[in-house]
Design a protein around this motif. Structure first.
Motif, PDB file in Angstrom:
ATOM      1  N   PHE A   1      46.141 -26.058  37.844  1.00  0.00           N
ATOM      2  CA  PHE A   1      46.320 -26.046  39.299  1.00  0.00           C
ATOM      3  C   PHE A   1      45.076 -26.665  39.935  1.00  0.00           C
ATOM      4  O   PHE A   1      43.951 -26.236  39.663  1.00  0.00           O
TER       5      PHE A   1
ATOM      6  N   GLN B   1      51.009 -16.447  38.876  1.00  0.00           N
ATOM      7  CA  GLN B   1      52.101 -17.318  38.429  1.00  0.00           C
ATOM      8  C   GLN B   1      51.868 -17.801  37.001  1.00  0.00           C
ATOM      9  O   GLN B   1      52.822 -18.081  36.271  1.00  0.00           O
TER      10      GLN B   1
ATOM     11  N   VAL C   1      48.249 -17.662  42.701  1.00  0.00           N
ATOM     12  CA  VAL C   1      48.351 -18.766  41.746  1.00  0.00           C
ATOM     13  C   VAL C   1      48.086 -18.253  40.337  1.00  0.00           C
ATOM     14  O   VAL C   1      48.814 -18.571  39.385  1.00  0.00           O
TER      15      VAL C   1
ATOM     16  N   TYR D   1      43.387 -27.964  43.714  1.00  0.00           N
ATOM     17  CA  TYR D   1      43.511 -27.934  45.177  1.00  0.00           C
ATOM     18  C   TYR D   1      42.275 -28.550  45.802  1.00  0.00           C
ATOM     19  O   TYR D   1      41.133 -28.242  45.425  1.00  0.00           O
TER      20      TYR D   1
ATOM     21  N   VAL E   1      53.950 -23.483  44.719  1.00  0.00           N
ATOM     22  CA  VAL E   1      53.349 -22.557  43.750  1.00  0.00           C
ATOM     23  C   VAL E   1      54.429 -21.810  42.977  1.00  0.00           C
ATOM     24  O   VAL E   1      54.311 -21.587  41.767  1.00  0.00           O
TER      25      VAL E   1
END
Length: 443
Positions: free
Chosen positions: A93, A134, A131, A95, A78
């Protein structure tokens, strides 16, 4: 030929459009959980998404899907993502794996997590808000967070109680779209045919030309609803997004037919592309990736944490793959490491001479996970000495009142014999403290 061009045209247009944008993606899939229920499909889902996104012009963190990550590895991935999205146009992103909500916040679960109380989650799991942070301030036009992580709370029967089933709804920051595999508070299916219903629909839909971002996720929602008989309905949370984004833009209008002169004979380039084995790596994120991959293949800097130590580790790797052992960090070295299969299983023995404690572990999917487990049984960071081994190799720890040794060999008996011999060179009678093979034999 005309039919073939009609099929290829959307992909060619999409690739050309994507080339004009800087698209960065981090794709993570966790299946091989060590302390809670393993999941069948997140690895498959992450590989499918990574391959699909790469075909649409996305640059992948680590060059591929990041699979079965422990907490330190997720943190590193990350952070690398946050650095590489600076100045990008689009950040994504994705997941797949276990996810839980605790006190209204959403957490992604690394493979080694073993939380028994709410106070554990900040240290053992990844907060999705980290996340999002970021991405903020990176200058991106569009951020996407895609969570195929709304399965049942795996810790519900062992003391950690999520507020509700599934994940909590999050407020999307400016220029951000968050897509959940199902509605907040509900549980998504893992799938029975190799992929989850959500990721299967998503990977197929984003390859369709002419769908803007909102049409894309609406089509995904309808496909999942149909596939699950209405039991699962994906959900989207979004802030206002500037402009229109297409994974694959609409087909270009047909150009008028005009007479075109035949192209001239192709000319040979005046210069050849540089040899990747001679192209040095200067990017800090790529250097960290190179170091991590060397570590996971048991090529350790010696001495550790030094420039010369890294050169020694690279030289050892180059010798193994029949390269000239220059010790230089080059694109060729990193490319070879990326193509190598991940090693497993892993075992580790750690020892802290100053505290006279040791820890041992086996049957882990990564070296980092094996070391973390062994250190958790020892004195944590104080157990500085490490012996890690993989596959069918075995390790042994021998000690006396004056000496000790950590040795690995291809069999358990040979590892024990070598450890006793090495330890006994100090002139004292030694004994085997513990020994194990990476696959668990001997324990």
């Amino acid at each position: 030929m005309a039919a073939l061009l009609a099929l290829l045209l959307p992909a060619l247009i999409g690739a050309a459009h994507a080339a004009a944008e800087k698209r960065i993606a981090l794709v993570i899939g966790n299946s091989a959980y060590q302390n809670v229920t393993r999941l069948d499909n997140p690895r498959n889902d992450a590989v499918l998404m990574a391959e699909t996104l790469a075909g649409l012009g996305f640059t992948l963190i680590g060059g591929r899907a990041q699979l079965d990550l422990d907490k330190p590895s997720m943190d590193i991935a990350v952070q690398s993502f946050g650095r590489q999205v600076q100045g990008a146009d689009v950040a994504l992103f994705y997941y797949a794996g276990h996810g839980v909500q605790v006190a209204g916040s959403n957490y992604l679960v690394p493979i080694g997590a073993n939380a028994t109380r709410e106070a554990d989650v900040d240290f053992q799991m990844l907060d999705v808000n980290l996340v999002l942070r970021q991405m903020q301030g990176a200058g991106t036009r569009l951020n996407m967070v895609i969570l195929d992580a709304c399965r049942n709370n795996p810790f519900g029967g062992r003391g950690l109680r999520a507020a509700d089933g599934g994940l909590a709804q999050m407020r999307a920051p400016e220029g951000t779209l968050i897509s959940y595999a199902t509605q907040p508070g509900n549980v998504a299916q893992d799938g029975t045919d190799g992929h989850s219903p959500y990721t299967k629909a998503l990977a197929a839909t984003i390859k369709q030309a002419g769908l803007d971002i909102f049409q894309t996720f609406n089509q995904v929602g309808l496909a999942v609803k149909r596939a699950t008989g209405g039991s699962q309905q994906p959900w989207v949370s979004s802030s206002p997004i500037d402009g229109t984004f297409y994974f694959v833009p609409p087909n270009a209008p047909a150009a008028p037919q005009v007479a075109v002169a035949p192209p001239p004979d192709p000319q040979l380039p005046s210069t050849l592309r540089p040899d990747p084995d001679r192209v040095p790596i200067n990017n800090a994120a790529l250097l960290r990736e190179l170091s991590d991959r060397l570590y996971e293949h048991n090529f350790d800097p010696d001495p550790s944490d030094s420039k010369n130590g890294m050169r020694a580790a690279i030289s050892k790797f180059q010798e193994k793959v029949a390269m000239t052992p220059t010790g230089e960090a080059t694109e060729g070295v990193l490319t070879r490491l990326r193509k190598m299969e991940d090693l497993s299983p892993w075992g580790s023995i750690v020892y802290g001479p100053d505290i006279d404690k040791f820890g041992i572990s086996w049957k882990h999917s990564s070296r980092r996970a094996a070391v973390e487990d062994a250190r958790s049984k020892c004195g944590g960071a104080k157990c500085t000495l490490e012996l890690s081994f993989y596959g069918s190799r075995c390790g042994a720890f021998a000690a006396s009142s004056k000496s000790w040794s950590l040795i690995q060999r291809d069999t358990l008996d040979r590892a024990k014999t070598a450890a006793l011999d090495e330890c006994g060179r100090a002139g004292k009678s030694c004994r085997i403290i513990d020994a194990v093979c990476a696959n668990g034999f001997g324990h």
